[in-house]
Each structure stands twice: as structure tokens, then as C-alpha cells.
Scaffold this motif. Structure first.
Motif, PDB file in Angstrom:
ATOM      1  N   ALA A 130     -34.208  13.621  35.300  1.00 23.42           N
ATOM      2  CA  ALA A 130     -35.056  12.606  35.939  1.00 23.42           C
ATOM      3  C   ALA A 130     -34.326  11.976  37.123  1.00 23.42           C
ATOM      4  N   HIS A 131     -33.069  11.633  36.926  1.00 26.46           N
ATOM      5  CA  HIS A 131     -32.247  11.045  37.985  1.00 26.46           C
ATOM      6  C   HIS A 131     -32.163  11.998  39.178  1.00 26.46           C
ATOM      7  N   SER A 132     -31.894  13.242  38.894  1.00 26.30           N
ATOM      8  CA  SER A 132     -31.754  14.240  39.948  1.00 26.30           C
ATOM      9  C   SER A 132     -33.070  14.487  40.675  1.00 26.30           C
ATOM     10  N   MET A 133     -34.172  14.518  39.938  1.00 24.99           N
ATOM     11  CA  MET A 133     -35.484  14.698  40.575  1.00 24.99           C
ATOM     12  C   MET A 133     -35.754  13.581  41.574  1.00 24.99           C
ATOM     13  N   LEU A 134     -35.383  12.361  41.223  1.00 26.19           N
ATOM     14  CA  LEU A 134     -35.594  11.247  42.145  1.00 26.19           C
ATOM     15  C   LEU A 134     -34.759  11.423  43.416  1.00 26.19           C
ATOM     16  N   HIS A 135     -33.543  11.949  43.272  1.00 34.39           N
ATOM     17  CA  HIS A 135     -32.755  12.269  44.468  1.00 34.39           C
ATOM     18  C   HIS A 135     -33.454  13.342  45.300  1.00 34.39           C
ATOM     19  N   LEU A 136     -34.051  14.327  44.639  1.00 30.92           N
ATOM     20  CA  LEU A 136     -34.756  15.388  45.371  1.00 30.92           C
ATOM     21  C   LEU A 136     -35.984  14.854  46.092  1.00 30.92           C
ATOM     22  N   PHE A 137     -36.494  13.698  45.658  1.00 28.69           N
ATOM     23  CA  PHE A 137     -37.620  13.039  46.330  1.00 28.69           C
ATOM     24  C   PHE A 137     -37.152  12.047  47.384  1.00 28.69           C
ATOM     25  N   GLY A 138     -35.831  11.946  47.589  1.00 33.48           N
ATOM     26  CA  GLY A 138     -35.310  11.086  48.643  1.00 33.48           C
ATOM     27  C   GLY A 138     -34.841   9.717  48.209  1.00 33.48           C
ATOM     28  N   TYR A 139     -34.847   9.440  46.913  1.00 32.07           N
ATOM     29  CA  TYR A 139     -34.348   8.150  46.435  1.00 32.07           C
ATOM     30  C   TYR A 139     -32.830   8.180  46.377  1.00 32.07           C
ATOM     31  N   ASP A 140     -32.231   7.001  46.455  1.00 30.93           N
ATOM     32  CA  ASP A 140     -30.786   6.879  46.347  1.00 30.93           C
ATOM     33  C   ASP A 140     -30.457   5.592  45.595  1.00 30.93           C
ATOM     34  N   HIS A 141     -29.181   5.365  45.326  1.00 34.71           N
ATOM     35  CA  HIS A 141     -28.776   4.172  44.585  1.00 34.71           C
ATOM     36  C   HIS A 141     -27.500   3.559  45.156  1.00 34.71           C
ATOM     37  N   MET A 142     -27.342   3.680  46.463  1.00 32.24           N
ATOM     38  CA  MET A 142     -26.147   3.129  47.100  1.00 32.24           C
ATOM     39  C   MET A 142     -26.233   1.608  47.246  1.00 32.24           C
ATOM     40  N   GLU A 143     -27.420   1.108  47.475  1.00 30.04           N
ATOM     41  CA  GLU A 143     -27.636  -0.340  47.594  1.00 30.04           C
ATOM     42  C   GLU A 143     -28.263  -0.858  46.300  1.00 30.04           C
ATOM     43  N   GLU A 145     -30.824  -2.804  45.705  1.00 27.63           N
ATOM     44  CA  GLU A 145     -32.287  -2.679  45.658  1.00 27.63           C
ATOM     45  C   GLU A 145     -32.705  -1.232  45.360  1.00 27.63           C
ATOM     46  N   GLU A 146     -32.009  -0.273  45.980  1.00 25.05           N
ATOM     47  CA  GLU A 146     -32.306   1.141  45.726  1.00 25.05           C
ATOM     48  C   GLU A 146     -32.012   1.502  44.272  1.00 25.05           C
ATOM     49  N   ARG A 147     -30.887   0.996  43.766  1.00 23.37           N
ATOM     50  CA  ARG A 147     -30.497   1.274  42.389  1.00 23.37           C
ATOM     51  C   ARG A 147     -31.552   0.757  41.418  1.00 23.37           C
ATOM     52  N   THR A 148     -32.042  -0.446  41.665  1.00 22.39           N
ATOM     53  CA  THR A 148     -33.063  -1.042  40.811  1.00 22.39           C
ATOM     54  C   THR A 148     -34.338  -0.201  40.808  1.00 22.39           C
ATOM     55  N   VAL A 149     -34.749   0.245  41.978  1.00 22.03           N
ATOM     56  CA  VAL A 149     -35.951   1.084  42.084  1.00 22.03           C
ATOM     57  C   VAL A 149     -35.755   2.389  41.326  1.00 22.03           C
ATOM     58  N   MET A 150     -34.603   3.031  41.519  1.00 18.95           N
ATOM     59  CA  MET A 150     -34.345   4.296  40.826  1.00 18.95           C
ATOM     60  C   MET A 150     -34.314   4.114  39.315  1.00 18.95           C
TER      61      MET A 150
END
Length: 167
Positions: A130-143, A145-150
Motif C-alpha cells: 500500500a505504501h509503495s502504491m502511493l509512491h507510484l501515484f506520486g505521494y511522498d512523506h518528506m514533509e 503534511e505529506e506524511r499525514t496524507v500518506m
């Protein structure tokens, strides 16, 4: 949907990983409203191999649990609206499927982290996919706010499949 699996380690996972991965990929596609059938490569390997890949592509000389190699660039995560303009680069000309990318998972990490976090190998593998699929859709968790969304999206995918920390 075409899922290409390669199992490149002698370490046994002792679960129906293909079925589990298929369900998680389907749920992630549905959750993100992907309008296309997709093609995806999934490689299950060991710590030594994933460490070599991590070093080559990310300059991090350590094993990691999962790596994602997207084939699509998104201006906005999971915004599929521009893809047909880039049809030659994004779609398999023979099948018409969206070439989503590659997921590489360390089987050793799945087993070890399941023990460490006190849940099943199914839950750990499901989470990593699931985590990897979200990366394949362009999500990230560097910030933050991004981490919370992911994290929320991962939870939505796994909860929708009833893959909880207790399973």
C-alpha cells in the motif's frame, strides 16, 4: 490488470503473497480512482539485493523494506488527467495498460518487521505494498503534511481490506 511477479530469494514467506498483493493493488487503484487498467512489476527479494539496489539508486548503503520505482510523473499526486497526452510513454502499446512502475520488497524485512511490530506477515506485506502504491501515484512523506496524507491513505486501503495490525 497485469501483475508481473518475480520471487528472487530462497527465503520463504509462507503466505499467498500474490493474492494479497493483488488485493492491495486493486484497493489502492480504487481508492485513488485510477481510471486505467495497470501493469505493475513486483519483485520480492532479500536484504542483500535490496541493499544493492538502494545503494545504486538512492545512495543509501543499507537494506530497506520496500522500494518504489514509478514510471509516471505526477504534478499532483494521483492526478491521472494528463496521462493520455503522454500515451507513448505511459501505456503499454500492446495492452493499453498504464505502466505504473516497480515495487521491490525485502522478504527478510517483511518477516522481521512483522515480529518487531507484533503483527502478521500478511499485514506487513500489505502495508508495504500500500505504501509503495502511493509512491507510484506520486505521494511522498518528506514533509509532515505529506506524511499525514500518506498515512491516512495507507490506513484507508488496509482498513478497506480488513488488514489490521492484529492480523
Amino acid at each position: 490488470m497485469t501483475l508481473n511477479f518475480e520471487y528472487e530469494t530462497d527465503i520463504k514467506l509462507d503466505l499467498d503473497y500474490e493474492s494479497l498483493i493483488h488485493k492491495v493493488v486493486e484497493k489502492a487503484l480504487d481508492t485513488e480512482n485510477c481510471p486505467y487498467e495497470v501493469e505493475l512489476n513486483v519483485i520480492l527479494t532479500d536484504n542483500k539485493e535490496i541493499q544493492a539496489i538502494n545503494k545504486e539508486y538512492r545512495q543509501i548503503d543499507a537494506p530497506t523494506d520496500v522500494l518504489s520505482f514509478p514510471m509516471v510523473d505526477y504534478g499532483i499526486p494521483a492526478d491521472f488527467s494528463h496521462l493520455e497526452e503522454e500515451a507513448d510513454d505511459c501505456f503499454n502499446p500492446e495492452t493499453g495498460e498504464l505502466l505504473l512502475g516497480d515495487i521491490i520488497v525485502s522478504v527478510e524485512k517483511v518477516i522481521g518487521q512483522a515480529i518487531e511490530y507484533g503483527h502478521s506477515k500478511e499485514r506487513e506485506l500489505g502495508f508495504l505494498v500500500a505504501h509503495s502504491m502511493l509512491h507510484l501515484f506520486g505521494y511522498d512523506h518528506m514533509e509532515e503534511e505529506e506524511r499525514t496524507v500518506m498515512e491516512e491513505k495507507q490506513r484507508e486501503i488496509l482498513d478497506g481490506l480488513q488488514i489490521t495490525r492484529n492480523k
